[in-house]
Design an enzyme around this catalytic site. Structure first.
Site, mmCIF file in Angstrom:
data_model
loop_
_atom_site.group_PDB
_atom_site.id
_atom_site.type_symbol
_atom_site.label_atom_id
_atom_site.label_comp_id
_atom_site.label_asym_id
_atom_site.label_seq_id
_atom_site.Cartn_x
_atom_site.Cartn_y
_atom_site.Cartn_z
ATOM 1 N N ASN A 155 3.128 5.236 -8.164
ATOM 2 C CA ASN A 155 4.307 5.474 -8.262
ATOM 3 C C ASN A 155 5.302 5.173 -7.075
ATOM 4 O OD1 ASN A 155 3.475 7.715 -6.917
ATOM 5 N ND2 ASN A 155 4.772 9.210 -7.928
ATOM 6 N N GLU A 253 -2.643 14.917 -1.720
ATOM 7 C CA GLU A 253 -1.339 15.117 -2.363
ATOM 8 C C GLU A 253 -1.355 14.911 -3.562
ATOM 9 O OE1 GLU A 253 1.205 16.117 -0.829
ATOM 10 O OE2 GLU A 253 0.618 15.450 1.317
ATOM 11 N N CYS A 287 6.093 13.121 -7.841
ATOM 12 C CA CYS A 287 5.708 14.251 -7.862
ATOM 13 C C CYS A 287 6.555 15.367 -7.470
ATOM 14 C CB CYS A 287 4.229 14.239 -7.224
ATOM 15 S SG CYS A 287 4.416 13.479 -5.770
ATOM 16 N N GLU A 464 1.536 15.227 5.170
ATOM 17 C CA GLU A 464 1.923 13.939 5.533
ATOM 18 C C GLU A 464 3.164 13.877 6.225
ATOM 19 O OE1 GLU A 464 -0.806 11.040 2.720
ATOM 20 O OE2 GLU A 464 1.091 11.567 1.875
#
Ligand code: ADP
Length: 484
Positions: A155, A253, A287, A464
């Site tokens: 994505n 993640e 997300c 992150e």
């Protein structure tokens, strides 16, 4: 077929060499907007991954100093910015997102290289503690965690790897990288850049192909001391199981189910604009994008109208065409999920405020999904229970603050949430009770390179971005020194 200076090698990259799959097998890559085949790339497996790991392990013996690594990061940043149009074009063609948005993603990726270039020297320098205890001085050294496996989704074909490889290079970790099968071309373009930098042999390796085989090699190899993964919660759970044997460090993640809360004192235009910026990036395939939009009862109708007005203006189409706001969904499975959520909501009493009836939508004729708004949604519907990953806005009404906190938190996920309201103290009270790692106030913005981002609960482990994102790739080695 795609042509680009960045794609002269449609290959993997191991030990400083562009390589094919041992079996000669290839994987086709398609443009989701047109169905046209763009290219084919090697389909590799366990053997190539093992070789990549061995090369990365050798690279660990001679990692250059922090100043050299800063120089790599700056060079990648500069090249990405200089070539954002071309890399954005590759990204647009294989992912589908509009070209301009794809260029925005390239800039966003560059910001991670920029940030880690700025902090690499201070972030990896040893630190001597001020107190002398037990007759020793105590120094903390920041060692690279070792060889890392980096697994990315489709994505954000360049941003997701930037969030991982920038801190990995800053920390001095050699890597073995596996991109998603839908979007390997942008990754190859990044490798074209990295291959021109004169990195030590084996410092960065690219294996494209069989996810199960490559994943198992990375997870089972004792040489790989950390795996960082972005993708589905189901795959994240599998990696956690595989990590137990070696107690391997993981960065995960995973999925989200973001609540977007509009309180009755919110600036409704700002909230509607925030929702537009947030929801339709990547055609809603992110997300962090709003999955459940909770609107306080007394402003529900007014907000719904503002949303419908705005969404009605969006143009869906081929991302390379001027004026396109939203591209296609990535593939037929993604399309079927969004369509299924829409059908489920309508079957269970939701109202279609904008969009098309699901039985008129057919992935076989086009992956373009019309931006859709549904009202009268309740929490039991699939679009509230699962991440839709598409351009569907479900509007849900609520009464009070305690109620919305309870309903927003009623999910196993904890990635992103959004709160819009003018009374700061009231909104902050709500934010403090939400179990989401990224909780934006009066903005629909997602993460930034300077700040840590990550999920609570089933949305993942680790962070992150920011200094915390660098620590993921470092081991702290404590050296008490009795001789000083
Ligand atoms: P998505 O639903 O976003 O495709 P996945 O978790 O399936 O999420 O994919 C994210 C990344 O994980 C992709 O690169 C995919 O190929 C990879 N992947 C899928 N299955 C495995 C696995 N068993 N082990 C390691 N990586 C995997």
């Amino acid at each position: 077929m795609i042509r680009s200076n960045f794609l002269s090698h449609l290959a993997g990259y191991v030990n400083d060499q562009w390589i094919a799959a041992d079996t000669g097998k290839r994987l086709d890559v398609f443009n989701p907007a047109t169905g046209e085949k763009l290219a084919d790339v090697p389909f590799m497996g366990a053997a190539e991954t093992r070789r990549a790991i061995a090369c990365a392990q050798r690279a660990l013996d001679s990692v250059p100093d922090a100043a050299t690594r800063r120089h790599w990061l700056e060079s990648i940043r500069d090249k990405l910015l200089e070539q954002q149009e071309e890399i954005g074009r590759i990204l647009c063609l294989e992912h589908g997102k509009p070209w301009k948005e794809a260029q925005g993603e390239v800039q966003y990726a560059a910001s991670f290289f920029d940030y880690y270039a700025k902090v690499v020297e201070t972030g990896t320098a040893p630190e001597t503690l001020p107190d002398k205890v037990k007759g020793c001085t105590w120094t903390l050294y920041k060692r690279p965690v070792g060889v890392v496996g980096l697994i990315t989704p489709w994505n954000f074909p360049i941003a997701m790897i930037a969030k991982k490889i920038a801190p990995a290079l800053a920390a001095g970790c050699p890597s073995v990288i596996k991109p998603a099968p839908d979007t390997p071309l942008t990754m190859i373009a990044l490798f074209e850049i990295m291959a021109s930098l004169g990195l030590p042999k084996g410092m960065v390796n690219l294996v494209i192909g069989d996810a199960v085989q490559i994943g198992a090699e990375l997870m089972n190899s004792p040489q790989v001391t950390m795996v960082s993964f972005t993708g589905s919660t189901a795959t994240g759970r599998l990696l956690m199981q595989q990590a137990t044997r070696q107690v391997k460090r993981l960065g995960l993640e995973l999925g989200g189910n973001a609540p977007f809360i509009v309180l009755d004192d919110a600036d409704l235009d700002a909230a509607a604009d925030g929702l537009m910026n947030n929801k339709f990036r990547g055609a809603g395939q992110t997300c962090v994008c709003a999955n459940r939009v909770y609107v306080q009862k007394n402003v529900y109708d007014a907000f719904a109208q503002k949303v419908v007005e705005r969404v009605g203006k969006l143009k869906v189409g081929d991302g390379m065409k001027e004026g396109t706001d939203i591209g296609p969904l990535i593939n037929a499975n993604g399309f079927a999920k969004v369509k299924g959520h829409l059908a489920d909501a309508l079957d269970n009493g939701a109202t279609l405020l904008l969009g098309k009836q699901p039985d008129t939508l057919d992935a076989a004729s086009s992956l373009l999904f019309p931006p859709t708004v549904v009202g009268n949604v309740d929490d039991t519907m699939r679009c509230c229970q699962e991440e839709t990953f598409g351009p569907l806005i479900p509007l849900i009404s609520f009464d009070g603050d305690d109620e919305v906190v309870r309903r927003a938190n009623d999910t196993e996920f904890g990635l992103a949430a959004y709160v819009f309201g003018k009374d700061r103290a009231r909104s902050q009270r709500i934010i403090a009770r939400l179990h989401f790692g990224h909780c934006a106030y009066n903005t629909g913005t997602g993460p930034a390179a300077i700040a840590p981002f990550g999920g609570m609960l089933s949305s993942g482990i680790g962070r992150e971005g920011g200094k915390e994102g660098l620590l993921e790739y470092l081991e702290i080695q404590t050296v008490p020194d009795g001789s000083q």
